[in-house]
Design a protein around this motif. Sequence first.
Motif, PDB file in Angstrom:
ATOM      1  N   PHE A 255      -8.879   2.491  -0.929  1.00 44.08           N
ATOM      2  CA  PHE A 255      -8.976   2.943  -2.315  1.00 44.08           C
ATOM      3  C   PHE A 255     -10.414   3.069  -2.771  1.00 44.08           C
TER       4      PHE A 255
ATOM      5  N   PRO B  67      -5.360  -4.668   0.030  1.00 46.15           N
ATOM      6  CA  PRO B  67      -5.152  -3.701   1.114  1.00 46.15           C
ATOM      7  C   PRO B  67      -5.782  -4.196   2.415  1.00 46.15           C
TER       8      PRO B  67
ATOM      9  N   GLU C 111       0.841  -1.207   0.000  1.00 42.36           N
ATOM     10  CA  GLU C 111       0.000   0.000   0.000  1.00 42.36           C
ATOM     11  C   GLU C 111       0.878   1.259   0.000  1.00 42.36           C
TER      12      GLU C 111
ATOM     13  N   TYR D 211      -1.664  -7.337  -4.385  1.00 41.19           N
ATOM     14  CA  TYR D 211      -1.913  -7.291  -2.947  1.00 41.19           C
ATOM     15  C   TYR D 211      -3.360  -6.926  -2.657  1.00 41.19           C
TER      16      TYR D 211
ATOM     17  N   VAL E 223       3.899   1.429  -1.220  1.00 42.58           N
ATOM     18  CA  VAL E 223       4.517   1.514  -2.549  1.00 42.58           C
ATOM     19  C   VAL E 223       3.544   2.153  -3.531  1.00 42.58           C
ATOM     20  N   GLU E 224       2.302   1.669  -3.531  1.00 37.41           N
ATOM     21  CA  GLU E 224       1.342   2.154  -4.530  1.00 37.41           C
ATOM     22  C   GLU E 224       1.047   3.642  -4.360  1.00 37.41           C
ATOM     23  N   THR E 225       1.032   4.098  -3.123  1.00 37.58           N
ATOM     24  CA  THR E 225       0.642   5.489  -2.858  1.00 37.58           C
ATOM     25  C   THR E 225       1.851   6.398  -2.655  1.00 37.58           C
TER      26      THR E 225
ATOM     27  N   ILE F 142       0.058  -3.647  -8.735  1.00 31.84           N
ATOM     28  CA  ILE F 142       0.933  -2.479  -8.865  1.00 31.84           C
ATOM     29  C   ILE F 142       1.865  -2.769 -10.038  1.00 31.84           C
TER      30      ILE F 142
ATOM     31  N   TRP G 159       3.132  -6.501  -8.827  1.00 32.20           N
ATOM     32  CA  TRP G 159       2.847  -7.043  -7.508  1.00 32.20           C
ATOM     33  C   TRP G 159       1.327  -7.114  -7.338  1.00 32.20           C
TER      34      TRP G 159
END
Lengths: 254, 254
Positions: free
Chosen positions: B253, B247, A95, B245, A97-99, B235, B243
Amino acid sequence: MSGKITVVGLGPGGADLTTPAVASALAEATDLVGYVTYLDRVPAGPAGQRRHGSDNRVEVERARHALSLAAEGRTVVVVSGGDPGVFAMASAVFEAVETGDPAWRLLDIRVEPGVTAMLAAAAHAGAPLGGDFCAISLSDNLKSWATIEKRLEAAARGDFVIALYNPASKARPEQIGRAFALLQTLKAPDTIVMFVRAAGTPDVQLSIQQLGSVDASAVDMRTLVLIGSSATRTIAREGAAPWVYTPRSERAFS
Amino acid sequence: MSGKITVVGLGPGGADLTTPAVASALAEATDLVGYVTYLDRVPAGPAGQRRHGSDNRVEVERARHALSLAAEGRTVVVVSGGDPGVFAMASAVFEAVETGDPAWRLLDIRVEPGVTAMLAAAAHAGAPLGGDFCAISLSDNLKSWATIEKRLEAAARGDFVIALYNPASKARPEQIGRAFALLQTLKAPDTIVMFVRAAGTPDVQLSIQQLGSVDASAVDMRTLVLIGSSATRTIAREGAAPWVYTPRSERAFS
């Protein structure tokens, strides 16, 4: 980027449940990041290894810190208990990394699996996870109680064995009672319930009860709750707690 | 009775995922009992240690053999892959105890947990088990297909991440297709599906697909299938597989 992050799980308790892969990652790290309770379980590392302990409940902030250290070229290990992908730090890292900084996507990020608490709890009771099963976190810090109820209901309708993580805390002692009240409307009163406290440690405690008369007052954050399917059975023993198991075959005793 | 049985899981592949507790039990055993494929993964033990290999699909018979050895006073280890309590030998041992010689209830029987395949598969993909999840064996050797469908439907209605064990074998190649056909009626077409083959070994392979266009033709008994919840995300990365995942927070999100 040359930095590296490995997200590891120490297993549920004793060092004899930490995999060699995790032990190697810990020994090679320049920086350990984690909740202080988990860091305290990690043996001393090489000279110069830094420890960055934090409080509980700041997972994404902790993950960002780990990523920024890796972006500086450090070899970072993020430390969870149990398995890092089960209600633990691996999701928080992705999370973040994504944000976060797009450059973080170039980092070498790995997850090392571990023994999650329900496996150690089940092993202590016998083999209650022998059939199909599901795992639900009862914490509503991160999801609504309506979602939790929807999943408990689906788990009951599917006749899964159910593992409940995070069944209670000081801030929310009443949720396990609400969960049992719901399950009592959906499952038979003689459904077997197991409370396993401190699974995977020498202090492990097991209480075996029935759903219809269940007493959850001793549940705390170190307790893993297992609720049987309709097939889950006990085997009585003289002078010891019964073994609990779920037959692999639904035809074994029907 | 002085005999002892420990039911262990070697983990999903490499020796670096076998816990020290399991390694100790293996080293102290006088007799190892298990499917030959798993026994072949166990390092040589002390002089005189006996190995009793058997074919697959004779689990209860194998368990009875282990119990009779323990009843003679031997120190027996029953060897599974992964975790012994998840679609493996621990249940078969307790089923053999319940239906066998009453004296077997006096034996010292322990289960040592291990890293089950879905944890290694999830770690390879990222953190897809980050939310609530369930595990279902697709094999109908031991339960009816109607039960499997009931559980798939409940898992979909509860929006669990789903791990499918034993998704296909030479004798039943069509079941994974039937499972996906059912799930396609219950879950969104863009639901993320992961096929992880040989998780936890150097030969690991990952295929990331979407449920609406899923191609399961490469699935075999070494494949673990993971199906995302509605929250499971990817991601993108340059030059590497994304990746995957889930959350921890359903509000992250939405």
